[in-house]
Design an enzyme around this catalytic site. Structure first.
Site, mmCIF file in Angstrom:
data_model
loop_
_atom_site.group_PDB
_atom_site.id
_atom_site.type_symbol
_atom_site.label_atom_id
_atom_site.label_comp_id
_atom_site.label_asym_id
_atom_site.label_seq_id
_atom_site.Cartn_x
_atom_site.Cartn_y
_atom_site.Cartn_z
ATOM 1 C CB ALA A 153 45.099 30.469 39.256
ATOM 2 N N GLY A 181 42.750 33.882 51.000
ATOM 3 C CA GLY A 181 42.482 32.864 49.995
ATOM 4 C C GLY A 181 42.828 33.434 48.644
ATOM 5 C CE LYS A 224 49.043 39.296 53.925
ATOM 6 N NZ LYS A 224 49.459 38.483 55.083
ATOM 7 N NE ARG A 229 49.986 41.221 41.768
ATOM 8 C CZ ARG A 229 48.972 41.189 42.642
ATOM 9 N NH1 ARG A 229 48.667 40.059 43.244
ATOM 10 N NH2 ARG A 229 48.280 42.274 42.892
ATOM 11 C CB CYS A 237 47.706 41.759 47.404
ATOM 12 S SG CYS A 237 47.098 40.346 46.479
ATOM 13 C CE1 TYR A 268 45.917 38.411 52.203
ATOM 14 C CE2 TYR A 268 46.743 39.069 50.049
ATOM 15 C CZ TYR A 268 46.841 38.291 51.179
ATOM 16 O OH TYR A 268 47.876 37.384 51.287
ATOM 17 C CD GLN A 307 42.979 36.188 33.748
ATOM 18 O OE1 GLN A 307 42.787 36.264 32.542
ATOM 19 N NE2 GLN A 307 42.118 35.566 34.550
HETATM 20 P P1 NAD Z 1 46.478 29.602 54.729
HETATM 21 O O1 NAD Z 1 45.123 30.199 54.702
HETATM 22 O O2 NAD Z 1 46.660 28.224 54.248
HETATM 23 O O3 NAD Z 1 47.101 29.702 56.198
HETATM 24 C C1 NAD Z 1 46.817 30.742 57.074
HETATM 25 C C2 NAD Z 1 46.509 30.128 58.400
HETATM 26 O O4 NAD Z 1 46.262 31.181 59.349
HETATM 27 C C3 NAD Z 1 45.235 29.268 58.385
HETATM 28 O O5 NAD Z 1 45.516 27.946 58.794
HETATM 29 C C4 NAD Z 1 44.295 29.971 59.356
HETATM 30 O O6 NAD Z 1 43.495 29.086 60.110
HETATM 31 C C5 NAD Z 1 45.275 30.718 60.229
HETATM 32 N N1 NAD Z 1 44.614 31.828 60.907
HETATM 33 C C6 NAD Z 1 43.751 32.736 60.381
HETATM 34 N N2 NAD Z 1 43.300 33.559 61.327
HETATM 35 C C7 NAD Z 1 43.885 33.162 62.490
HETATM 36 C C8 NAD Z 1 43.789 33.601 63.816
HETATM 37 N N3 NAD Z 1 42.976 34.607 64.152
HETATM 38 N N4 NAD Z 1 44.506 32.957 64.769
HETATM 39 C C9 NAD Z 1 45.306 31.921 64.443
HETATM 40 N N5 NAD Z 1 45.434 31.448 63.191
HETATM 41 C C10 NAD Z 1 44.726 32.060 62.227
HETATM 42 O O7 NAD Z 1 47.414 30.621 53.910
HETATM 43 P P2 NAD Z 1 48.865 30.406 53.315
HETATM 44 O O8 NAD Z 1 48.723 30.233 51.862
HETATM 45 O O9 NAD Z 1 49.595 29.392 54.099
HETATM 46 O O10 NAD Z 1 49.480 31.841 53.577
HETATM 47 C C11 NAD Z 1 50.307 32.129 54.707
HETATM 48 C C12 NAD Z 1 50.636 33.617 54.739
HETATM 49 O O11 NAD Z 1 51.253 33.994 53.504
HETATM 50 C C13 NAD Z 1 49.417 34.518 54.907
HETATM 51 O O12 NAD Z 1 49.772 35.621 55.703
HETATM 52 C C14 NAD Z 1 49.151 35.010 53.499
HETATM 53 O O13 NAD Z 1 48.491 36.244 53.480
HETATM 54 C C15 NAD Z 1 50.551 35.104 52.934
HETATM 55 N N6 NAD Z 1 50.563 34.989 51.463
HETATM 56 C C16 NAD Z 1 50.265 33.804 50.879
HETATM 57 C C17 NAD Z 1 50.257 33.707 49.490
HETATM 58 C C18 NAD Z 1 49.933 32.420 48.809
HETATM 59 O O14 NAD Z 1 49.961 32.377 47.571
HETATM 60 N N7 NAD Z 1 49.619 31.337 49.509
HETATM 61 C C19 NAD Z 1 50.559 34.841 48.704
HETATM 62 C C20 NAD Z 1 50.852 36.025 49.354
HETATM 63 C C21 NAD Z 1 50.875 36.091 50.742
#
Ligand code: NAD
Length: 331
Positions: A191, A77, A151, A284, A118, A147, A218
């Site tokens: 944000a 999140g 990664k 950042r 991150c 987090y 920031q």
């Molecule tokens: P999101 O939280 O909307 O989607 C992630 C999904 O993964 C969720 O629907 C969740 O239910 C699912 N999930 C979590 N644990 C699980 C499990 N054990 N089994 C099956 N599904 C599972 O996040 P997002 O914004 O769509 O991000 C997608 C990817 O991109 C993530 O890996 C996140 O770390 C990475 N990321 C996102 C951002 C961003 O700004 N949104 C920035 C950097 C990295």
């Protein structure tokens, strides 16, 4: 025909990606642990499965009969979530590890991993005037606690599965992604969506002030979801063997982001700065030399344009929720 698995298909980015891949004519399986009625978008033409991918056997089941994997599944999140759920964030290591093991054993030939800005060394992000984080700035390692370390570790796991087992692996480090169908309330929002929601609250409900986390000075950059989806696919099918930034280089302060949301909503609010709220690093930005070099492209949707679309979508959701007196978001 390509048969592609998208892990995390019920999430923000995964939902958009499934839609795009199906539109290309690929056979797509979307997997997420959430019940289908909580997915942000459901593409009916995909094979949608509910599985907890932390469990190894479920990863084997998910990949059965498929050729490629996009792993976007993670417990994550915005700052409010990752600063208070470090253990949960680190447990996502089980998802990527088990997916890689299943990929190796099921003969998957291409694997995409969604990493994050991150991973970057915190000492390179202490100034609001950040010149942009280069890929090499992840080392020596001092990632975001919880987090970011997960990664970084998972990036390395991807690399070694590629070296030792020959799976083609691509890793993109996303910088904040925003857009329609993203989380905008409930504690996981980031944000841009949070500020849009607060301004819409003011616009619709007559609230006169807005709470900003930190002092608002920031800085960050924000990538529109359309750019993110294009970048994911271009990186997946490229020859880029190292982790690469996927982010916008249009850096703004949180105050400037709030100004934009206010301009879109046509309101001017008094700012209350919550200095005790989670605020993350001081500055950042994404440095995009490498992605320009490889793809002759970089994410470039102007923030104001993407924010306008995001604002309109959140506003619509909030009006529906208000009228039906129930939340349209579940987490
Ligand atoms: P999101 O939280 O909307 O989607 C992630 C999904 O993964 C969720 O629907 C969740 O239910 C699912 N999930 C979590 N644990 C699980 C499990 N054990 N089994 C099956 N599904 C599972 O996040 P997002 O914004 O769509 O991000 C997608 C990817 O991109 C993530 O890996 C996140 O770390 C990475 N990321 C996102 C951002 C961003 O700004 N949104 C920035 C950097 C990295």
């Amino acid at each position: 025909m390509k048969r592609i698995v998208v892990a995390g298909a019920g999430g923000f980015i995964g939902g958009h990606l499934v839609k795009a891949l199906v539109a290309h004519g690929y056979q797509v399986r979307g997997v997420d642990k959430k019940p289908l009625n909580q997915w942000y978008q459901v593409t009916e033409e995909a094979d949608n499965l509910i599985l907890d991918l932390m469990i190894k056997e479920n990863c084997y089941q998910a990949l059965n009969g498929y050729h490629e994997v996009f792993n976007l599944a993670a417990d994550m999140g915005g700052m409010g979530f990752i600063e208070t759920h470090k253990a949960d964030c680190m447990l996502s290591v089980l998802i990527n590890t088990h997916l890689l093991m299943a990929a190796r054993d099921k003969g998957i030939n291409r694997f995409f991993y969604a990493s994050s800005a991150c991973v970057y060394n915190a000492t390179k992000q202490t100034d609001t005037d950040n010149p942009g984080l280069r890929e090499s700035d992840a080392y020596p390692a001092m990632a975001e606690d919880g987090y970011g370390w997960e990664k970084l570790f998972s990036e390395r796991m991807c690399r070694h599965f590629s070296e030792d087992y020959g799976i083609i692996v691509r890793v993109a480090r996303f910088h904040n992604v925003y857009g329609p169908f993203g989380t905008y309330d409930g504690g996981r929002e980031k944000a841009p969506a949070a500020l849009c929601r607060k301004v819409i609250d003011a616009e619709l409900g007559g609230v006169k002030d807005i709470v900003i986390w930190g002092d608002g000075l920031q800085t960050r950059s924000f990538m529109y979801i359309g750019d993110c989806i294009k970048g994911i696919q271009d990186i997946m099918y490229s020859n880029i063997e190292e982790p690469i930034n996927l982010g916008s280089s249009e850096m703004v302060s949180i105050n400037q982001l709030a100004d934009m949301a206010e301009d879109i909503g046509g309101v001017k609010l008094d700012r209350l700065y919550d200095l005790s709220a989670p605020k993350g690093v001081r500055g950042r930005n994404s440095e995009n030399t490498l992605i320009r070099h490889y793809l002759n492209w970089e994410p470039s949707t102007p923030l104001i344009d993407g924010l306008r679309q995001t604002y309109a979508w959140i506003r619509e959701q909030m009006i529906v929720a208000k009228e039906s007196k129930k939340p349209v978001r579940f987490n």
